[in-house]
Motif scaffolding. Structure first.
Motif, PDB file in Angstrom:
ATOM      1  N   LEU A 551       0.852  -1.194   0.000  1.00 35.48           N
ATOM      2  CA  LEU A 551       0.000   0.000   0.000  1.00 35.48           C
ATOM      3  C   LEU A 551       0.880   1.232   0.000  1.00 35.48           C
ATOM      4  N   GLU A 552       0.518   2.227  -0.794  1.00 35.37           N
ATOM      5  CA  GLU A 552       1.313   3.444  -0.890  1.00 35.37           C
ATOM      6  C   GLU A 552       0.602   4.605  -0.209  1.00 35.37           C
ATOM      7  N   GLY A 553       1.440   5.524   0.321  1.00 31.12           N
ATOM      8  CA  GLY A 553       0.921   6.724   0.956  1.00 31.12           C
ATOM      9  C   GLY A 553       0.312   6.505   2.313  1.00 31.12           C
ATOM     10  N   VAL A 554       0.760   5.484   3.041  1.00 37.18           N
ATOM     11  CA  VAL A 554       0.194   5.173   4.352  1.00 37.18           C
ATOM     12  C   VAL A 554       1.067   5.809   5.426  1.00 37.18           C
ATOM     13  N   PRO A 555       0.499   6.489   6.428  1.00 40.79           N
ATOM     14  CA  PRO A 555       1.327   7.055   7.507  1.00 40.79           C
ATOM     15  C   PRO A 555       1.960   5.956   8.346  1.00 40.79           C
ATOM     16  N   GLN A 556       3.035   6.308   9.027  1.00 44.27           N
ATOM     17  CA  GLN A 556       3.797   5.315   9.785  1.00 44.27           C
ATOM     18  C   GLN A 556       3.013   4.790  10.988  1.00 44.27           C
ATOM     19  N   GLU A 557       2.169   5.615  11.593  1.00 41.61           N
ATOM     20  CA  GLU A 557       1.435   5.138  12.760  1.00 41.61           C
ATOM     21  C   GLU A 557       0.448   4.036  12.408  1.00 41.61           C
ATOM     22  N   ALA A 558       0.135   3.858  11.116  1.00 39.58           N
ATOM     23  CA  ALA A 558      -0.773   2.774  10.726  1.00 39.58           C
ATOM     24  C   ALA A 558      -0.118   1.412  10.847  1.00 39.58           C
ATOM     25  N   SER A 559       1.203   1.345  10.947  1.00 41.99           N
ATOM     26  CA  SER A 559       1.906   0.061  11.052  1.00 41.99           C
ATOM     27  C   SER A 559       1.956  -0.461  12.477  1.00 41.99           C
ATOM     28  N   ASP A 560       1.394   0.271  13.429  1.00 36.12           N
ATOM     29  CA  ASP A 560       1.409  -0.165  14.819  1.00 36.12           C
ATOM     30  C   ASP A 560       0.326  -1.212  15.030  1.00 36.12           C
ATOM     31  N   SER A 561       0.729  -2.453  15.226  1.00 35.91           N
ATOM     32  CA  SER A 561      -0.210  -3.557  15.447  1.00 35.91           C
ATOM     33  C   SER A 561       0.033  -4.222  16.787  1.00 35.91           C
ATOM     34  N   SER A 562       0.478  -3.443  17.774  1.00 35.36           N
ATOM     35  CA  SER A 562       0.785  -4.023  19.075  1.00 35.36           C
ATOM     36  C   SER A 562      -0.472  -4.385  19.853  1.00 35.36           C
ATOM     37  N   CYS A 563      -1.550  -3.621  19.672  1.00 36.25           N
ATOM     38  CA  CYS A 563      -2.780  -3.871  20.427  1.00 36.25           C
ATOM     39  C   CYS A 563      -3.783  -4.699  19.644  1.00 36.25           C
ATOM     40  N   ALA A 564      -3.916  -4.460  18.377  1.00 39.18           N
ATOM     41  CA  ALA A 564      -4.890  -5.173  17.547  1.00 39.18           C
ATOM     42  C   ALA A 564      -4.275  -5.403  16.177  1.00 39.18           C
ATOM     43  N   PRO A 565      -4.601  -6.517  15.522  1.00 37.40           N
ATOM     44  CA  PRO A 565      -4.028  -6.775  14.195  1.00 37.40           C
ATOM     45  C   PRO A 565      -4.587  -5.822  13.150  1.00 37.40           C
ATOM     46  N   ILE A 566      -3.810  -5.609  12.114  1.00 40.74           N
ATOM     47  CA  ILE A 566      -4.240  -4.766  11.006  1.00 40.74           C
ATOM     48  C   ILE A 566      -5.090  -5.607  10.058  1.00 40.74           C
TER      49      ILE A 566
END
Length: 795
Positions: A551-566
Motif C-alpha cells: 500500500l502506498e501513501g500510508v502514515p507510519q502510525e498505521a503500522s502499529d499492530s501491538s494492540c490489535a491486528p491490522i
C-alpha cells in the motif's frame, strides 16, 4: 306369415364410453384422434411437471440437489483443509472483567495436547494447529472493555468466542456490545466459561443452573446457541474446539462478495505499508482500493506471493525462481483516489477580456517593463501586500495604519513604538496572504476552548431542556410562534407553501448547496451494482492465497499492530466516491437519551466509521418515493418508528447494516443509539422541514372567520395570502383580505368553523445534511485522536 329377425334395439341403458376418455381407448384410436399432434406440458406449471415425473426422475432430482449442496459445502471449507491451509479466524471477546482470554485458549489447546504459538497478552494474534481435526486456528484476543477492537475483530472473524463468568453478571457495557455486534452481523457464535480457580468450589448442581441461565441470556442475542461450554471440563473443552474446527462457519451477509485480509506481518518503509496475510472472502485485485480502519482508503501498488509456513518439511526446489507479482495496478483501469468533485466557483463569472487587457498581456510577454500601469477604477481597491504581526486576524490588521496612509503621525508614534518594543518581544512579521491562509486552516480545525462558567451553565441548561423540547414536539408537532421583532416574510423567506405534500411538484435540482457540486450521482444505481458484482468474480487473487500487499501513501502510525491486528478490507469499484446516503434506522430501546437531528454521532457501516451529523426524515412504507419524492423532516429520532437518516458519505453496495453510536465518558465504550440498514444513494430525495404558524379565530360567521395572532403585520398577510389554510378539525380555506394594522385577517373555509378550532398555515423548506469526516478510534493512553477533537461546522 314372414319370419321376423330378432335384433337388439338401442336403448338408454346401454353403456357408452366417452370418446375423449383415454382410459378405455386403445393406442390406435388415440393416435387417430391426435392426427400426429403431441401435447407438451408447460415447464412453468409445477403441478403438471410433478404429476408427469416418474419415480426415477424424482430420485434423480433429489440426488442432484444433494450433490450440489455437498459441493457447496466442500467449496466453502476447501481453504481450511489441512493444518497448512488457511486458518479459521476466531475472535475471543470477554464479556466480564474477571475473565482471562489466555486461560480459555490454553484450555482449548490442552484438550488436544497441542501448543498454541505466541500466546501473550500483548500479542495481537495467537496461532494453534489442531492436527486431530486437520485444521489450524488463529485467535484474535480482545481486551475487556475495548468495544472498537471487538467490532473490528468480529468483522474479520469466522467464529466469535464469547467468554462469560459464572460468578459475575454481564454489565451494561457488555450488553451494549452484544447489541452492537448483533446489529453489525455475527458469524458463528460459541459461548464458554473459561477455567477459573475461584469457581472450583461450586457444586455440580449450582454449575448446571448457572450454565442454563447463561444459555438463556445468550439465546436472546443468538437464538442458534445450543449450549454454553464449561472449559474447566476436558470434555467440554474438546467439544468447544470441535465446534470451532469442523463444519462451515455461518456467512455474514454484508461480507458476501467482499475480500479482507488479517495482517500476520506488517512492515513500513518510506510511505509503503507491506501487509502479509491470507486472502479471505472474494478475490483481491490491485486495481481496487482497500480500506484501512481508522486511517482511510489507499491504493494497492502490487500483490506479491508470500511463503507458506508448513508444519512438515518438504522438498526444497533446486532452482530459486524470482517471485512474480500476482496482481499489479494498471493506471488506466485502476480506481483513483478522487472521492469528490472540485467545483469551479468562477465557471459562471468569466468575462471576455477588453482590448486594453489583451494589449497589456502581449506587452508583458515581450518583456517590456516600462508599461504604465493604469490607475484603479473608481470603487475598486488595488491589491497590496501588507505586513502584519504573525497570528493577527484580518479584522485586527485593518486597524494598522500603513506607511503611506499617515506620514504625518509617524514621528509622533516612534517614541511609543520604542517603549513597546522594550516591554514586549520582537514579533515576527508575515505577509497578509499568509495570515489569511492560517485563518482558513484554523476555521477548518477548531481547537478545544475552555468555556467560562456562564457559558457552561447556559449549555447545561439547554441540554436539560432537550427532554422538554422533545415532549413539546410530540404534543404540538412543527408548531412555532410567529416572531414579533422580525417580519414573518423575512424570517420565513426560504419557506414555501404546498397545496399537497405528496403530489405538489418540487424541483430536486433547485437552489442546491455547495456540497452538491462535490458529490457524485448515479444514473442507475441498481445496474451499476450488478456490473460491479460481476467484475469481482473474475479479477484478482483467489481466496486462500498467502500474499504480501503493498500500500502506498500510508502514515507510519498505521503500522502499529501491538494492540490489535491490522485488517485490510477490499472495496468495490466506485465505493470511494462520496454521495448522499440514506439509511433506515430504528432507535435502540435501551437508550434513553434525546437524539436530535444534526447531533454528532458515529456511523459504522461495512468497514467504515465516520463522524456524521445526520438529518432524519419519515420513511414511506415499502420504500416508495411518491409522486414528488418529498419526505417530511423529523426533528428527533423517536422510539418505535422506522426513520431515514441521511448523510454525505462514500457509497456502499448491497444491504449494508449500520449502527449509530454516541461517545460517552468512557471513550472505549460508546452508547448504541440506533441500528438499521443501507437504503439507497438517492440525491433527488427532498427532505422538507415543516413549520406550522397558528392563529386564533377571533370572530366566526359560518364559513368566514377573523383570525388573529397568526401575523402581526399587514404586509405579512399579503405576502402569505396565496398559501392554503387548514384547521385542526379538518377544514381548508384561504386568506381573503387583511384587516387593520395589527396583522388580523379574514379567511374563508370550505365548511363552518368554530372558535374552539385553530387556524394553521404550513410552510416547508428543504434541508440538507452536514459533511462527514473519518472517525478514528481512541488509542492507548488517550481519549481520542486529533481528528476526533475537530469541531463540525455550524449550520
Amino acid at each position: 306369415m314372414a319370419e321376423t329377425v330378432h335384433h337388439h334395439r338401442p336403448t338408454g341403458l346401454k353403456q357408452q364410453n366417452k370418446p375423449f376418455k383415454s382410459k378405455h381407448a386403445t393406442k390406435s384410436s388415440i393416435k387417430e384422434l391426435a392426427k400426429g399432434r403431441t401435447q407438451r406440458p408447460s415447464p412453468k406449471s409445477p403441478a403438471v411437471s410433478t404429476a408427469a415425473q416418474a419415480r426415477l426422475n424424482r430420485r434423480n432430482t433429489q440426488k442432484q440437489a444433494q450433490s450440489a449442496k455437498r459441493a457447496s459445502l466442500i467449496a466453502s471449507t476447501r481453504i481450511f483443509n489441512g493444518v497448512d491451509g488457511a486458518p479459521r479466524i476466531v475472535a475471543v471477546i470477554p464479556l466480564c472483567e474477571n475473565v482471562r482470554t489466555v486461560d480459555a485458549v490454553r484450555a482449548l489447546a490442552t484438550s488436544v495436547t497441542e501448543d498454541a504459538d505466541g500466546i501473550d497478552e500483548n500479542a495481537p494474534i495467537w496461532r494453534m494447529k489442531a492436527h486431530r481435526f486437520k485444521t489450524s486456528l488463529q485467535f484474535i484476543p480482545v481486551r475487556y472493555g475495548r468495544h472498537w477492537e471487538a467490532l473490528d475483530a468480529a468483522k474479520a472473524a469466522d467464529y466469535v468466542l464469547f467468554l462469560l463468568s459464572p460468578t459475575v453478571e454481564v454489565p451494561e457495557a457488555g450488553d451494549t456490545l452484544l447489541r452492537t455486534l448483533q446489529a453489525q452481523g455475527l458469524p458463528t457464535v460459541v459461548s464458554a466459561i473459561p477455567p477459573d480457580p475461584s469457581t472450583s468450589s461450586l457444586d455440580q448442581k449450582s454449575r448446571t443452573a448457572i450454565l442454563k441461565s447463561l444459555l438463556s441470556f445468550m439465546q436472546y442475542f443468538d437464538p442458534s446457541q445450543g449450549r454454553v461450554y464449561d472449559l474447566t471440563l476436558p470434555s467440554d473443552s474438546l467439544s468447544a474446539l470441535r465446534s470451532l474446527s469442523e463444519g462451515r462457519p455461518d456467512e455474514v451477509r454484508w461480507r458476501s462478495g467482499r475480500t479482507w485480509l488479517v495482517g500476520e506481518g506488517v512492515q513500513w518503509e518510506d510511505g509503503t505499508l507491506k501487509v502479509t496475510g491470507i486472502v479471505r472472502g472474494s478475490r483481491l485485485s490491485a486495481n481496487r482500493l482497500v480500506h484501512l480502519p481508522n486511517f482511510g482508503d489507499y491504493q494497492v501498488t502490487k500483490i506479491m506471493p508470500a511463503p507458506v509456513t508448513r508444519s512438515k518439511p518438504h522438498k526444497v526446489a533446486t532452482m530459486e525462481i524470482e517471485p512474480q507479482a500476482l496482481s499489479e495496478r494498471v493506471p488506466s483501469t485502476a480506481d483513483s483516489m478522487i472521492s469528490t468533485n472540485v467545483p469551479d466557483d468562477m465557471a459562471n463569472e468569466q468575462t471576455w477580456p477588453t482590448e486594453e487587457e489583451i494589449a497589456g498581456a502581449a506587452t508583458r510577454e515581450e518583456g517590456m517593463d516600462d508599461v504604465e500601469v493604469p490607475d484603479a477604477k473608481k470603487g475598486t481597491t488595488p491589491k497590496r501586500i501588507k505586513r502584519i504581526p504573525k497570528g493577527m486576524s484580518e479584522y485586527q490588521a485593518a486597524w494598522i495604519v500603513d506607511e503611506t496612509d499617515d506620514e504625518d503621525g509617524e514621528e509622533e508614534e516612534e517614541e511609543e513604538d520604542v517603549v513597546a518594543d522594550e516591554d514586549k518581544d520582537e514579533e515576527e512579521m508575515v505577509p497578509m496572504d499568509e495570515v489569511m491562509e492560517l485563518e482558513s486552516e484554523k476555521k477548518s480545525v477548531v481547537a478545544f476552548q475552555d468555556l467560562d462558567v456562564e457559558e457552561e451553565e447556559r449549555q447545561l441548561q439547554d441540554w436539560r431542556n432537550r427532554a422538554q423540547e422533545e415532549r413539546d414536539a410530540q404534543e404540538f408537532p412543527d408548531e412555532i410562534d410567529t416572531p414579533r421583532e422580525v417580519p414573518a416574510r423575512t424570517r420565513f423567506a426560504r419557506y414555501r407553501g404546498l397545496r399537497s405534500f405528496r403530489t405538489s411538484p418540487w424541483d430536486p435540482y433547485e437552489n442546491l448547496p455547495q456540497e452538491y457540486a462535490r458529490i457524485f450521482e448515479f444514473e442507475e444505481f441498481k445496474r451499476t451494482e450488478r456490473d460491479v458484482s460481476r467484475a469481482v468474480e473474475t479479477d484478482g487473487v483467489e481466496p486462500g492465497t498467502r500474499v504480501t500487499v503493498y500500500l502506498e501513501g500510508v502514515p507510519q502510525e498505521a503500522s502499529d499492530s501491538s494492540c490489535a491486528p491490522i485488517v485490510l478490507h477490499g472495496l468495490l469499484k466506485h465505493e470511494h466516491k462520496k454521495t448522499v446516503l440514506h439509511f433506515t434506522v430504528q432507535r435502540n430501546t435501551e437508550y434513553s437519551g434525546s437524539v436530535k437531528s444534526k447531533d454528532p454521532l458515529i456511523l459504522c457501516y461495512g468497514p467504515r466509521r465516520l463522524r456524521v451529523n445526520p438529518i432524519y426524515s419519515q420513511h414511506t412504507r415499502g420504500g416508495g418515493k411518491g409522486a414528488n419524492n418529498v419526505h417530511k423532516f423529523e426533528r428527533f429520532l423517536g422510539h418505535g418508528t422506522t426513520i431515514v437518516a441521511s448523510i454525505y458519505a462514500p457509497v456502499a453496495f448491497g444491504k449494508q447494516p449500520c449502527t449509530l453510536l454516541r461517545e460517552s465518558e468512557n471513550a472505549h465504550a460508546p452508547h448504541l443509539v440506533a441500528m438499521g440498514t443501507f437504503l439507497n444513494p438517492d440525491t433527488t430525495r427532498i427532505i422538507a422541514k415543516r413549520i406550522v404558524l397558528s392563529g386564533h379565530p377571533h370572530r366566526v360567521h359560518r364559513k368566514t372567520a377573523t383570525v388573529r395572532y397568526m401575523f402581526f403585520d399587514p404586509e405579512d398577510v399579503a405576502y402569505f395570502k396565496p398559501v392554503q389554510l387548514h384547521t385542526k378539525h379538518g377544514r381548508t380555506g384561504h386568506i381573503r383580505e387583511s384587516l387593520g394594522t395589527h396583522g388580523y385577517l379574514k379567511a374563508y373555509f370550505d365548511g363552518p368553523v368554530t372558535q374552539m378550532d385553530t387556524v394553521c398555515v404550513a410552510l416547508y423548506k428543504r434541508v440538507y445534511p452536514r459533511w462527514s469526516e473519518l472517525w478514528q478510534a481512541p488509542r492507548e493512553g488517550g481519549s481520542g485522536t486529533d481528528a476526533n477533537r475537530d469541531v463540525m461546522m455550524e449550520d
